[in-house]
Write a protein that holds these residues in place. Structure first.
Motif, PDB file in Angstrom:
ATOM      1  N   VAL A  56       0.801  -1.231   0.000  1.00  0.00           N
ATOM      2  CA  VAL A  56       0.000   0.000   0.000  1.00  0.00           C
ATOM      3  C   VAL A  56       0.830   1.275   0.000  1.00  0.00           C
ATOM      4  O   VAL A  56       0.279   2.368   0.057  1.00  0.00           O
ATOM      5  N   GLY A  57       2.152   1.145  -0.019  1.00  0.00           N
ATOM      6  CA  GLY A  57       3.003   2.323  -0.002  1.00  0.00           C
ATOM      7  C   GLY A  57       3.258   2.883   1.382  1.00  0.00           C
ATOM      8  O   GLY A  57       3.739   3.997   1.523  1.00  0.00           O
ATOM      9  N   ALA A  58       2.962   2.109   2.432  1.00  0.00           N
ATOM     10  CA  ALA A  58       3.179   2.579   3.809  1.00  0.00           C
ATOM     11  C   ALA A  58       4.651   2.941   4.006  1.00  0.00           C
ATOM     12  O   ALA A  58       5.536   2.201   3.586  1.00  0.00           O
ATOM     13  N   GLN A  59       4.898   4.070   4.650  1.00  0.00           N
ATOM     14  CA  GLN A  59       6.260   4.550   4.870  1.00  0.00           C
ATOM     15  C   GLN A  59       6.768   4.308   6.284  1.00  0.00           C
ATOM     16  O   GLN A  59       7.974   4.189   6.500  1.00  0.00           O
ATOM     17  N   LYS A  60       5.865   4.268   7.271  1.00  0.00           N
ATOM     18  CA  LYS A  60       6.298   4.268   8.668  1.00  0.00           C
ATOM     19  C   LYS A  60       5.703   3.151   9.506  1.00  0.00           C
ATOM     20  O   LYS A  60       5.908   3.139  10.714  1.00  0.00           O
ATOM     21  N   ILE A  61       4.953   2.224   8.912  1.00  0.00           N
ATOM     22  CA  ILE A  61       4.317   1.196   9.717  1.00  0.00           C
ATOM     23  C   ILE A  61       4.159  -0.097   8.922  1.00  0.00           C
ATOM     24  O   ILE A  61       4.119  -0.077   7.697  1.00  0.00           O
ATOM     25  N   TRP A  62       4.144  -1.193   9.658  1.00  0.00           N
ATOM     26  CA  TRP A  62       3.880  -2.522   9.105  1.00  0.00           C
ATOM     27  C   TRP A  62       2.782  -3.119   9.955  1.00  0.00           C
ATOM     28  O   TRP A  62       2.797  -2.999  11.191  1.00  0.00           O
ATOM     29  N   ALA A  63       1.804  -3.768   9.343  1.00  0.00           N
ATOM     30  CA  ALA A  63       0.739  -4.435  10.096  1.00  0.00           C
ATOM     31  C   ALA A  63       0.396  -5.743   9.411  1.00  0.00           C
ATOM     32  O   ALA A  63       0.449  -5.851   8.177  1.00  0.00           O
ATOM     33  N   GLY A  64       0.055  -6.714  10.211  1.00  0.00           N
ATOM     34  CA  GLY A  64      -0.323  -8.009   9.670  1.00  0.00           C
ATOM     35  C   GLY A  64      -0.832  -8.913  10.767  1.00  0.00           C
ATOM     36  O   GLY A  64      -1.153  -8.467  11.867  1.00  0.00           O
ATOM     37  N   THR A  65      -0.901 -10.203  10.445  1.00  0.00           N
ATOM     38  CA  THR A  65      -1.409 -11.180  11.398  1.00  0.00           C
ATOM     39  C   THR A  65      -0.363 -12.258  11.627  1.00  0.00           C
ATOM     40  O   THR A  65       0.549 -12.444  10.825  1.00  0.00           O
TER      41      THR A  65
END
Length: 163
Positions: free
Chosen positions: A49-58
């Protein structure tokens, strides 16, 4: 048309196409670091998604599975327990331990040596992970001499009392 107006129009167009993104739960990306007994999937990262400052997942952790001792460098991590029972051990010798269940959040500060454990011998542990950077930083620590019986540390504040 002024230069500022042109910039605003271009920015306006960008948010129309690169604005809010919904990542469906059945479309998570398993192309991420894996640990035996655990299955991680990325939802939000730079590639997706082009996130620059965070990672999220399961992460889904099999019964009685655990990570090796590690830390995540300067990253802050948050773990939200969806189902199951999480046990976290941390410290230079894993001398501290705490458990969390469904609806609980776990905060792991930068550079804290820790080990994630599924405390339930019969059921998987399902969690949502969020890290403060997009880079996957995992520093494995092989020379830890764990204490036999970790000290239980309770989170005591105006809302949480000692059990």
């Amino acid at each position: 048309m002024s230069h500022d107006h042109d910039h605003d129009a271009q920015t306006g167009e960008r948010w129309k196409h690169d604005g809010v993104r919904v990542i469906r739960g059945d479309r998570l990306d398993p192309n991420t670091a894996q640990t035996p007994g655990m299955f991680r999937q990325a939802a939000i990262n730079h590639a997706r998604v082009g996130a620059q400052k965070i990672w999220a997942g399961t992460v889904s952790i099999q019964p009685d599975a655990k990570t090796g001792v590690h830390h995540h460098g300067a990253l802050e991590s948050v773990i939200y327990v969806v189902s199951g029972r999480a046990r976290m051990r941390w410290g230079e010798r894993l001398e501290f331990v705490a458990e969390a269940g469904p609806g609980d959040f776990i905060f792991v500060p930068p550079f804290v040596p820790h080990q994630e454990i599924n405390a339930d011998p019969d059921n998987p542990l399902e969690c949502v992970l969020v890290r403060s950077d997009n880079e996957a930083v995992v520093v494995n620590i092989a020379d830890v001499d764990p204490v036999e019986a970790p000290e239980e540390v309770y989170w005591i504040d105006p809302i949480h009392t000692r059990p």
